[in-house]
Design an enzyme around this catalytic site. Structure first.
Site, mmCIF file in Angstrom:
data_model
loop_
_atom_site.group_PDB
_atom_site.id
_atom_site.type_symbol
_atom_site.label_atom_id
_atom_site.label_comp_id
_atom_site.label_asym_id
_atom_site.label_seq_id
_atom_site.Cartn_x
_atom_site.Cartn_y
_atom_site.Cartn_z
ATOM 1 N N TYR A 227 24.797 -6.637 -110.425
ATOM 2 C CA TYR A 227 24.922 -5.362 -111.127
ATOM 3 C C TYR A 227 26.093 -5.470 -112.079
ATOM 4 O O TYR A 227 27.247 -5.478 -111.673
ATOM 5 C CB TYR A 227 25.109 -4.236 -110.117
ATOM 6 N N LYS B 110 20.865 -6.149 -112.709
ATOM 7 C CA LYS B 110 20.790 -4.783 -113.195
ATOM 8 C C LYS B 110 21.789 -4.658 -114.323
ATOM 9 O O LYS B 110 22.997 -4.797 -114.126
ATOM 10 C CB LYS B 110 21.113 -3.789 -112.075
#
Length: 299
Positions: free
Chosen positions: A142, A170
């Site tokens: 992320y 992400k």
């Protein structure tokens, strides 16, 4: 048993980063979490991220995190991926959370860049590698430098992608140029972590979304994705533009705050927030109502 994944879409295509419902007195609402998870999967989500920032992970205990994973897996784990947030700015703590998530039945891990400490790229590489080594679960990185303070550089992404369990990223970096290079060079499955950029990221190689607005517009996100995959760029653009008021309204302030307010407007489980987050003021709630209505959300 988890849903079937592919190397191209290891966690499906449309995931919502789920809020953590609390009871009126601020306790964990496991029944509400199961009802919300069921609602979101029924709406068309392939997966849910629990214990992420949108799940108020900074203010939930380790025990609550494990309970939440177990409850959501019990509710929807046979038909949706349950990805558990395990990233902190303490590598040893992150490993504990990763193992606990695996024990609770999670299908994958979300590992955010260590925040506040601003480690160098070698520190990021070792941190993420340690998390990936800690369990048998696939890992989604992320990358959100606006919150963490440091980006995951493309060279680091390429190195991390060599790990067999680091399979996705992400992307909340907000840089389509860097995303283009990282997608091309790393081969990681790329998920948009910035709803306003869902369509642009698809155009440079993303496979899906980890969305906040998915709490209220999952069917529209699926339609946008399907239109893009089917080559109907005009339709995808029309849906994107229709959703602009929702993208804007849900991020006028901190996203957890507006998401819980939106869920409350729809009569869905949400509950209060834990400090330092606070509820919307009445005039802010009315603005959110107008934003959602402008984007076609039924309240």
């Amino acid at each position: 048993m988890a849903p079937t994944s592919t190397p191209q879409t290891p966690f499906g295509r449309v995931l919502t980063a789920m809020v953590t419902p609390f009871t009126a007195d601020g306790a964990l609402d496991l029944d509400g979490a199961q009802r919300l998870a069921t609602h979101l999967v029924d709406a068309g989500n392939d997966g849910l991220v629990v214990n992420g920032t949108t799940g108020e992970s900074p203010t939930t205990s380790d025990a609550e995190k494990a309970q939440l994973v177990r409850a959501v897996v019990d509710a929807v784990g046979d038909r949706a991926f349950v990805v558990a947030g395990a990233g902190t700015n303490d590598t040893r703590h992150s490993l504990e959370l990763a193992r606990a998530a695996q024990d609770a039945g999670a299908h994958g891990l979300l590992a955010v860049t260590p925040y506040y400490s601003k480690p160098p790229q070698e520190g990021l590489f070792r941190h993420f590698t340690a998390i990936a080594d800690a369990t048998e679960l696939p890992v989604m990185l992320y990358d959100i430098p606006g919150r963490s303070g440091v980006p995951i550089n493309t060279e680091t992404m390429v190195r991390l992608a060599e790990h067999p369990r680091i399979v996705a990223n992400k992307d909340a970096k907000g840089d389509l140029g860097r995303a283009s290079w990282a997608i091309a060079r790393s081969g990681l499955a790329w998920y948009s972590g910035d709803d306003m950029l869902n369509l642009p990221l698809l155009s440079v190689g993303a496979v899906g979304f980890v969305s906040v607005v998915g709490h209220v517009v999952t069917p529209e996100l699926r339609s946008l994705l399907d239109a893009h995959l089917n080559g109907d760029v005009t339709k995808a653009t029309e849906i994107h533009q229709k959703l602009l008021p929702v993208f804007t309204g849900m991020f006028r302030t901190q996203g957890v705050i507006t998401t819980k307010a939106a869920l409350a407007l729809q009569g869905l489980p949400a509950g209060p927030l834990r400090l330092p987050l606070v509820e919307l003021a009445p005039e802010e709630t009315e603005q959110l109502r107008r934003d959602l209505a402008a984007g076609g959300v039924q309240l």
